[in-house]
Every structure is written in structure tokens, then in C-alpha cells.
Design an enzyme around this catalytic site. Structure first.
Site, PDB file in Angstrom:
ATOM      1  N   ASN A 141       0.863  -1.184   0.000  1.00  0.00           N
ATOM      2  CA  ASN A 141       0.000   0.000   0.000  1.00  0.00           C
ATOM      3  C   ASN A 141       0.902   1.237   0.000  1.00  0.00           C
ATOM      4  O   ASN A 141       1.492   1.581   1.015  1.00  0.00           O
ATOM      5  CB  ASN A 141      -0.892  -0.039   1.260  1.00  0.00           C
ATOM      6  N   TRP A 142       0.980   1.879  -1.133  1.00  0.00           N
ATOM      7  CA  TRP A 142       1.912   3.012  -1.272  1.00  0.00           C
ATOM      8  C   TRP A 142       1.405   4.313  -0.669  1.00  0.00           C
ATOM      9  O   TRP A 142       2.142   5.275  -0.562  1.00  0.00           O
ATOM     10  CB  TRP A 142       2.239   3.221  -2.759  1.00  0.00           C
ATOM     11  N   SER A 190       3.457  -2.278  10.348  1.00  0.00           N
ATOM     12  CA  SER A 190       4.902  -2.414  10.577  1.00  0.00           C
ATOM     13  C   SER A 190       5.479  -3.755  10.100  1.00  0.00           C
ATOM     14  O   SER A 190       6.366  -4.315  10.742  1.00  0.00           O
ATOM     15  CB  SER A 190       5.235  -2.188  12.055  1.00  0.00           C
ATOM     16  N   GLY A 220       2.854  -1.256   4.251  1.00  0.00           N
ATOM     17  CA  GLY A 220       2.886   0.167   3.914  1.00  0.00           C
ATOM     18  C   GLY A 220       4.304   0.609   3.594  1.00  0.00           C
ATOM     19  O   GLY A 220       4.838   0.352   2.518  1.00  0.00           O
ATOM     20  N   GLY A 221       4.940   1.260   4.560  1.00  0.00           N
ATOM     21  CA  GLY A 221       6.262   1.863   4.373  1.00  0.00           C
ATOM     22  C   GLY A 221       7.263   0.983   3.639  1.00  0.00           C
ATOM     23  O   GLY A 221       7.945   1.446   2.706  1.00  0.00           O
TER      24      GLY A 221
HETATM   25  P1  PGA Z   1       3.001   0.185   7.635  1.00  0.00           P
HETATM   26  O1  PGA Z   1       1.548   0.514   7.059  1.00  0.00           O
HETATM   27  O2  PGA Z   1       3.452  -1.114   7.026  1.00  0.00           O
HETATM   28  O3  PGA Z   1       3.836   1.343   7.199  1.00  0.00           O
HETATM   29  O4  PGA Z   1       2.869   0.092   9.117  1.00  0.00           O
HETATM   30  C1  PGA Z   1       0.596  -0.494   6.830  1.00  0.00           C
HETATM   31  C2  PGA Z   1      -0.669   0.091   6.277  1.00  0.00           C
HETATM   32  O5  PGA Z   1      -1.024   1.222   6.646  1.00  0.00           O
HETATM   33  O6  PGA Z   1      -1.348  -0.541   5.449  1.00  0.00           O
END
Ligand code: PGA
Length: 251
Positions: A11-12, A212, A233-234
Site C-alpha cells: 500500500n503506497w 509495521s 505500507g512503508g
Molecule cells: P506500515 O503501514 O506497514 O507502514 O505500518 C501499513 C498500512 O497502513 O497498510
């Protein structure tokens, strides 16, 4: 019996410019070389709207699938400045869509709105990646499972084709913080959810974990058989980090 295909979904969020498409090629190259495992997983990237059509084009004949991050809650066309409908997204060839991300819930998306979005997304034949998750205070009060069940029941109808729905469990306190639930906690939560879903909906959709997830934390998660994959995400914004997650998962 559902297949055990795992999903690695990036998820960018609000990230990426046209040249970012190179990440697709790099991940695709890794996938092709990973003959030992590549039948076991699917890779999906959810770029921002500005890149969707180009990414669909760039991912043709490649093993990276493309998802939208959200849509408007009314279909077809209309006087809604700045928004796009599920129909418009479908028409450029996108097959997956994230709905209910906590960042959007925090900006005012209610269960009522999410219900409409999911209904329309399914009508347009999308596979919906439906995000749920408790916040810190709900967790502290041990209300996690109760909150998750409510988020599901308020939105998912009993007649929905659950093969077209993937649930992404993302504890809000874990998103972007480096904090993750303990394996025991996570196993319990997922088992509870699967039980609830099977009772209420006759079967359980796939359930992913998000929050995370990176090349290190994936080592904690990989033993949790109940999980059908990850929403990342990140760490999904760099091909290296994304690939390392998959590599470490199968190590
Ligand atoms: P993160 O975000 O991996 O940066 O914690 C996950 C998300 O919001 O889908």
C-alpha cells in the site's frame, strides 16, 4: 477448500511518481527467479490514483497485480469534484481495491459509507481488501475482538461472495510505528475472527495482517499459519525492502 496462496500487498499511500514504475520490473524479476516459491504467493501493489492507469499498462504480462487504494461511494459518473467511482477505476483494468483503511476512517469514513463502497466495488467485480483494526485505547481495554467483529458486521452482508473479499487486520497502533502484536496475541485474534466469520458467513475470507511489516518483523509472522498474507505500507515502497520481506518469509 480454499487455496493457501499468500498475498503480499504493498500500500503506497501518497507516494510515487511516474518513474516509480521501475519497482514493478524489479519485483517481477525476483518473482521469475524465485521458482522454488513463486507458485505460493501473489504480489499486489496499490499505487496512488495518479499512477494507476500507467501501472496497469506497465504490469501487463508481469506477475505484479495492481490495486486501487480507495474509491468514491457512488458509482458511474456524477457531480463529485475530485473523486473517482468504482466504475471508472474498473474501466482502466484494475481488479483489486483497498477499502476502509484506518487513515481514511480517521478522516471520516463511517461504516455506512464503507458499506456502500464495498457493495459498489463488488458490483464492479473487484476483489475488495477490507481493512479493520482497533486503536490503542480499545486494545488497552481488551476490546479488540469486539471492535473487529463490529467493523465486519456493520459492513459485510451475509450474501456477499467471500472469495471476492480479503480482510486486512491492521491494528491502528501498529501502523507505521514499528510496534507489532505478539504472535500469541495475533494467533488468538485471527482464530477468533475466523470463528466468527465461519459462524456468521458460513466461511471465512482470507485474512491478512498489516502494521509495521518489514524484512525483520516478517520473521515473527511467518510461523503464523492462520495468516493469508500481509498488507505492507512503508516497506513496500522500495523494491529491495519488498523483496526482502518475501525472501525472509520463505527462508
Ligand atoms: P506500515 O503501514 O506497514 O507502514 O505500518 C501499513 C498500512 O497502513 O497498510
Amino acid at each position: 477448500m480454499a487455496s493457501h496462496t499468500k498475498y503480499f500487498i504493498g500500500n503506497w499511500k501518497m507516494f510515487g511518481i511516474p518513474s516509480s514504475f521501475k519497482i514493478i520490473d524489479k519485483i517481477n524479476n525476483y518473482f521469475k527467479k524465485d521458482r522454488k516459491n513463486n507458485k505460493k504467493y501473489k504480489i499486489i501493489i496499490a499505487p496512488p490514483l495518479t499512477l494507476l492507469q500507467d501501472f496497469i499498462f506497465k504490469s501487463k504480462n508481469k506477475k505484479v497485480l495492481i490495486s486501487a487504494q480507495n474509491c468514491y461511494e457512488e458509482d458511474k459518473f456524477g457531480a463529485h469534484t475530485g473523486f473517482v467511482s468504482p466504475f471508472m477505476i474498473k474501466k482502466i483494468g484494475v481488479k483489486f481495491i483497498i477499502i476502509g483503511h484506518s487513515e481514511n476512517r480517521q478522516k471520516g469514513e463511517t461504516d455506512k459509507v464503507l458499506k456502500k463502497k464495498i457493495l459498489l466495488a463488488l458490483k464492479n467485480n473487484f476483489t475488495v481488501i477490507f481493512c479493520i483494526g482497533e486503536n490503542k485505547s480499545e486494545k488497552r481495554k481488551k476490546r479488540t475482538v469486539k471492535v473487529l467483529k463490529k467493523q465486519i458486521s456493520n459492513v459485510l452482508h451475509k450474501n456477499y461472495n467471500l472469495n471476492k473479499i480479503i480482510i486486512a487486520y491492521e491494528p491502528i497502533w501498529s501502523i507505521g510505528t514499528g510496534k507489532i502484536p505478539s504472535s500469541n496475541e495475533l494467533i488468538k485474534t485471527i482464530a477468533n475472527l475466523k470463528n466468527f466469520l465461519t459462524n456468521k458467513y458460513k466461511s471465512s475470507p482470507k485474512i491478512l495482517y498489516g502494521g509495521s511489516v518489514d524484512k525483520d518483523s516478517i520473521r515473527e509472522f511467518k510461523s503464523i499459519k492462520e495468516l493469508d498474507g500481509f498488507l505492507i505500507g512503508g516497506a513496500s515502497k522500495s523494491s529491495k525492502n519488498f523483496i526482502d520481506i518475501i525472501r525472509n518469509f520463505y527462508k
